[in-house]
Motif scaffolding. Sequence first.
Motif, PDB file in Angstrom:
ATOM      1  N   SER A  80     -12.364  -0.220  -2.110  1.00 37.32           N
ATOM      2  CA  SER A  80     -10.910  -0.295  -2.200  1.00 37.32           C
ATOM      3  C   SER A  80     -10.472   0.260  -3.542  1.00 37.32           C
ATOM      4  CB  SER A  80     -10.428  -1.738  -2.087  1.00 37.32           C
ATOM      5  OG  SER A  80     -11.236  -2.458  -1.199  1.00 37.32           O
TER       6      SER A  80
ATOM      7  N   GLN B 131     -17.540  -0.608   2.196  1.00 38.52           N
ATOM      8  CA  GLN B 131     -16.214  -0.027   1.987  1.00 38.52           C
ATOM      9  C   GLN B 131     -15.801  -0.163   0.518  1.00 38.52           C
ATOM     10  OE1 GLN B 131     -14.309   1.213   4.658  1.00 38.52           O
ATOM     11  NE2 GLN B 131     -16.128   0.885   5.908  1.00 38.52           N
TER      12      GLN B 131
ATOM     13  N   SER C 236     -11.697   0.588  -8.805  1.00 37.09           N
ATOM     14  CA  SER C 236     -12.236   0.690  -7.461  1.00 37.09           C
ATOM     15  C   SER C 236     -13.275  -0.404  -7.299  1.00 37.09           C
ATOM     16  CB  SER C 236     -12.880   2.054  -7.234  1.00 37.09           C
ATOM     17  OG  SER C 236     -13.519   2.051  -5.983  1.00 37.09           O
TER      18      SER C 236
ATOM     19  N   TYR D 275      -7.385  -0.063  -6.368  1.00 36.32           N
ATOM     20  CA  TYR D 275      -6.241  -0.854  -6.810  1.00 36.32           C
ATOM     21  C   TYR D 275      -5.640  -0.198  -8.036  1.00 36.32           C
ATOM     22  CZ  TYR D 275      -8.588  -4.378  -3.969  1.00 36.32           C
ATOM     23  OH  TYR D 275      -9.201  -5.044  -2.943  1.00 36.32           O
TER      24      TYR D 275
ATOM     25  N   SER E 207       0.854  -1.178   0.000  1.00 42.55           N
ATOM     26  CA  SER E 207       0.000   0.000   0.000  1.00 42.55           C
ATOM     27  C   SER E 207       0.892   1.229   0.000  1.00 42.55           C
ATOM     28  CB  SER E 207      -0.922  -0.011   1.209  1.00 42.55           C
ATOM     29  OG  SER E 207      -0.168  -0.085   2.376  1.00 42.55           O
TER      30      SER E 207
ATOM     31  N   SER F 100      -5.041   3.690   1.471  1.00 40.42           N
ATOM     32  CA  SER F 100      -6.244   3.220   0.794  1.00 40.42           C
ATOM     33  C   SER F 100      -5.992   2.848  -0.659  1.00 40.42           C
ATOM     34  CB  SER F 100      -7.338   4.277   0.880  1.00 40.42           C
ATOM     35  OG  SER F 100      -6.853   5.498   0.397  1.00 40.42           O
TER      36      SER F 100
END
Lengths: 498, 265
Positions: free
Chosen positions: A73, A71, A63, A75, A9, A15
């Motif tokens: 995420s 939620q 996303s 990438y 990350s 995030s």
Amino acid sequence: MRVMQRETSDPLDPSLLHLDFATFARRVLAARGNPASAGPASDEQLLFFGVWESEGTPNLMASIGNTATGQSSLYTTPLDVRSWRSLAGEWPALLWPELEVADRLGVLPAGHPDPHPLLHPERHTLQSRVTGAGAFPLPLGPVRADVTESGFFLFDTIGEQIMHMQPQLYYKHRDVERLAVGRSMDDVTLLAERISGVTTAAHTAAYASAVEQACGWMAPEPLRYERQLFMELERLYNHAHDIGQLASAAGMTVAHAQLTRVKEDCLRMAARLTGSRYLRTAVSPFRFAPVDWPDVRTWLLEALARVDARLQQFVSLLRRTPTFVDRLVGTGTVERTWVPAYGLVGPTARACGFRTDARLAYAPWTAHAGFSVAVAPRAQGDALDRFLVRVEEWRVSVDMIRWLVSQLASTRPTDRWTPPEVNADEARGWGVGTVEGPRGRISHVVCVERGRIGFWGVRSASSWIWPVFGLATANGNIQTDFPVMDASFGLSYAGTDR
Amino acid sequence: MLANWLRAGVGSGRVTTRYPHPTFRDEDGCRAWHTVAAGGARPCLAAACDCAQICPTGAIRFRTDLLPEVDAAACIGCGRCIEACPEGVFAWSDRIDQAMRYTARAEDVAQRDWDELDAAAAGHLQSVFRRSLHVRHIDVGSCNACESEVLALSNPYYNFHRLGIFFTASPRHADVLLVTGALTPAMREVLVATYEAMPRPRLVVAAGVCSLHGGVFRESAQFVGPLDQVIPVDVMVPGCPPTPYAILRGLLEAATRREKVATHG
Ligand code: SF4
């Protein structure tokens, strides 16, 4: 070959996950659910897929939202243009998003099933796909009868029967996302208002929540209520419009006139609330709209009751009119398997029986406000089901507005006007905002750098649905059904082209 | 069933506006709709702030006498100047039907005398509607709010058919080309072809800031330019989006112009 990166990350921004291409591809494809079955969609949803150019090098960015946790995420993977492999063969939902990336970078991914220029229709002529005795290509657009947005359709017909149809969009590509880079958060709000002019509240609400997340700020409850109220009001005028257009396409002139009147009444309600018929300036990051809710409550509820009564009166007449219903049954049918395959959203997916609605996953509190998912009981995915879903959603939105305005009216002004403590110049980070617009799920991905927008990615609901519009049109329909099919989808061109 | 429809339709009452009749006043508070900003009510004495910078489309200009002015063709009605100005020199325009004869020179836009044009339009109304007006609409890159407002003209509130104005499917039957949107490269040729297909005399009404100026899309690489760089424009309708009243006014201005073109050559 590029050195395989471990999943790491961003140290400054946890995030955003940097992946190698294989892992990235696995993550994205995991969001497709099971394309072979028509069962429930998976817990994961692809909210955004596009290109992020960082310091001159392109990266794929996706996303993925989790409907169980709400939620999202983010990438990303460096895009090695020489070894970029298409994923659209495995998941058709990526057909258009990959072509968009290809057009921006000028490179096609290897193995794309349907490579052609997408963003620049002036550089491309669609080819007819049906040959043989009696086959006849029928071009329509980009300027069509009546007042419509610009878009082009190529029908392949045999007699009256539509055998194949290809939509060509992006005549209105304004490159809105790239225009945002380097601008202040407030200036980009003005762009967000104009991605799709009739979906202003939903786009600005998605944008605002993405920006607020990027800045590490959480909108207080009354602000969430207020934005939801604007979005539900926007749904009302859009649904009234779409039902009205459907009535018009089916030759129901009285219903059409009355529903355009309902739409106008809703626009005037919006103008009385905010000064703007299209709810411009109503939603912006970190800020409340200058609406005195205790003051508006009475007239808003009265006006709402009037438009609701009128819509219900004419919808119930439509439902009892066989000539109307008959035109809708079996028209423009979306097969259930297409929903996961193309990642369909909104009333189009719910008309096929799928319980998918961004409010369920990303604004679960709306359940207290009277929200429930409107799924078509017939689940046939035809024009009738899309009509019935909109009618039910209208009812739900009216209930929600009643609840929301009562809550807002009883909130003490001191709670409502507390200014947020955000130092815009310091703000930096990534954020994802997802809302349910009138046509379905809308997602914005934002990167804020010292109070300015460094990246902006937008996926509107219609952009997921357009690729199946051609399939549904050629699903056993004749040319004269096209206006009904067109109106029953009610898709946005501006929101897709952006 | 038919009887039910008739009863329901007739029973719903009449809501049609009196616009543009002189007895038109205010309907549902429409005078309070935010359209475009207007400056120049009085001179600005606070030289310290820079409202010209606040405006996202560069619509604010200062005359030498410190009177700030708003270029209606560029104002998107964001309200920033009104909110920010400590002197209160900006206000929402109280005109919900701004539309005027088009001149390419930007200075003229701010200084134009709308009332004079209004008087001319009102005087012509009688003669204008001896013939109906046929309008072909074209979207050259809008956000769709303009189309929504153009479509509103046929709802029972505005009902433009009562004034003899109709949409037509073919440019060959059109007197007026009504253009909305920020012109994109993909629509450029389509626009020119549509314009070329129209019979003469032909009139062009550019509706909305995007077609007049580019608005928020002005800096986009996909924006070709203001409409008058591609085809001649006769009438401009400011607003983002323009109100239905303004679009109606724009079409009436076009009708007035057509009458002049027809009588004087
Ligand atoms: S309202 Fe906005 S766009 Fe219009 S002049 Fe003022 S700052 Fe400029």
